[in-house]
Design a protein around this motif. Sequence first.
Motif, PDB file in Angstrom:
ATOM      1  N   VAL A  37      12.862  31.517  18.145  1.00 49.68           N
ATOM      2  CA  VAL A  37      11.449  31.841  18.379  1.00 49.68           C
ATOM      3  C   VAL A  37      10.821  32.393  17.100  1.00 49.68           C
ATOM      4  N   VAL A  38      11.500  33.332  16.467  1.00 50.88           N
ATOM      5  CA  VAL A  38      10.974  33.948  15.245  1.00 50.88           C
ATOM      6  C   VAL A  38      10.838  32.908  14.134  1.00 50.88           C
ATOM      7  N   ALA A  39      11.863  32.085  13.954  1.00 55.87           N
ATOM      8  CA  ALA A  39      11.833  31.084  12.887  1.00 55.87           C
ATOM      9  C   ALA A  39      10.688  30.094  13.081  1.00 55.87           C
ATOM     10  N   VAL A  40      10.501  29.639  14.316  1.00 57.14           N
ATOM     11  CA  VAL A  40       9.433  28.675  14.571  1.00 57.14           C
ATOM     12  C   VAL A  40       8.064  29.325  14.382  1.00 57.14           C
ATOM     13  N   ALA A  41       7.924  30.573  14.824  1.00 54.41           N
ATOM     14  CA  ALA A  41       6.657  31.285  14.635  1.00 54.41           C
ATOM     15  C   ALA A  41       6.358  31.458  13.145  1.00 54.41           C
ATOM     16  N   LEU A  42       7.381  31.707  12.346  1.00 56.05           N
ATOM     17  CA  LEU A  42       7.196  31.882  10.903  1.00 56.05           C
ATOM     18  C   LEU A  42       6.899  30.568  10.190  1.00 56.05           C
ATOM     19  N   SER A  43       7.239  29.444  10.823  1.00 58.57           N
ATOM     20  CA  SER A  43       7.123  28.145  10.153  1.00 58.57           C
ATOM     21  C   SER A  43       5.706  27.586  10.120  1.00 58.57           C
ATOM     22  N   ALA A  44       4.768  28.215  10.814  1.00 63.74           N
ATOM     23  CA  ALA A  44       3.384  27.741  10.790  1.00 63.74           C
ATOM     24  C   ALA A  44       2.865  27.767   9.353  1.00 63.74           C
ATOM     25  N   GLN A  45       2.352  26.632   8.890  1.00 68.12           N
ATOM     26  CA  GLN A  45       1.823  26.497   7.526  1.00 68.12           C
ATOM     27  C   GLN A  45       2.864  26.881   6.467  1.00 68.12           C
ATOM     28  N   ALA A  46       4.115  26.579   6.763  1.00 61.96           N
ATOM     29  CA  ALA A  46       5.199  26.826   5.810  1.00 61.96           C
ATOM     30  C   ALA A  46       6.249  25.739   6.008  1.00 61.96           C
ATOM     31  N   THR A  47       7.088  25.533   5.005  1.00 64.89           N
ATOM     32  CA  THR A  47       8.144  24.520   5.124  1.00 64.89           C
ATOM     33  C   THR A  47       9.387  25.125   5.762  1.00 64.89           C
ATOM     34  N   ASP A  48      10.167  24.280   6.417  1.00 67.85           N
ATOM     35  CA  ASP A  48      11.427  24.746   7.003  1.00 67.85           C
ATOM     36  C   ASP A  48      12.348  25.309   5.927  1.00 67.85           C
ATOM     37  N   VAL A  49      12.355  24.677   4.761  1.00 65.39           N
ATOM     38  CA  VAL A  49      13.209  25.141   3.664  1.00 65.39           C
ATOM     39  C   VAL A  49      12.824  26.561   3.260  1.00 65.39           C
ATOM     40  N   GLY A  50      11.529  26.804   3.132  1.00 62.76           N
ATOM     41  CA  GLY A  50      11.055  28.127   2.753  1.00 62.76           C
ATOM     42  C   GLY A  50      11.344  29.174   3.806  1.00 62.76           C
ATOM     43  N   VAL A  51      11.185  28.797   5.079  1.00 65.21           N
ATOM     44  CA  VAL A  51      11.472  29.724   6.179  1.00 65.21           C
ATOM     45  C   VAL A  51      12.960  30.046   6.215  1.00 65.21           C
TER      46      VAL A  51
END
Length: 214
Positions: A37-51
């Motif tokens: 949940v946290v990872a997906v919430a953080l991924s908005a307007q960001a890349t999976d690699v960066g997250v």
Amino acid sequence: MTKQLDYPTIREIFRRFRAADPEPEGELEHVNAYTLVVAVALSAQATDVGVNRATRGLFAVADTPEKMLALGEEGVIEHIKTIGLYRNKAKNVIKLSRILVDDYGGEVPSSRAALQSLPGVGRKTANVVLNMWWRMPAQAVDTHIFRVGNRTGICPGRNVDMVERAIEDHIPAEYQRHAHHWLILHGRYTCKARKPACGTCLIRDLCQFEDKTL
């Protein structure tokens, strides 16, 4: 808008996707439902690699809502400040952690409505969690799926809600579980926004995209 492909063509497209990658997986790193949940919430307007780069350290010290609350907003910021909108995201992570502890005993709910009630969790995020953790055939439409759906004719629509409905209505039931991962990965690595790799595309002969590259 691209014309909707017929059922036999869509079935053949997903047969090929499954043959090439029978068990596609999301690329966001997580260790449990909460960190997903946290990872997906953080991924908005960001890349999976960066997250993933940011959350490896974060999840090493806070992999439950209780530990995240103990870390605090400033502690979260220290880990995720390389991600866009990190201050607001850190605030939402703490808020959603508090709600999970107070209202759900620290557990992540398996209801879309309950997930969407969490700060920073929209329908797309909820659908990712339902699909990846609870293994439901929920369709999380991101920019990749929106592009692929409209370019190819697999699931065209003027907005994400229309594309989500088109997936549910036109993709055979046996492929619904993994549909959004196949489409995301196809959009990320083959049917790219600026330079689609049509020459190596599995479904080039079935796709309706008029500007195919060599």
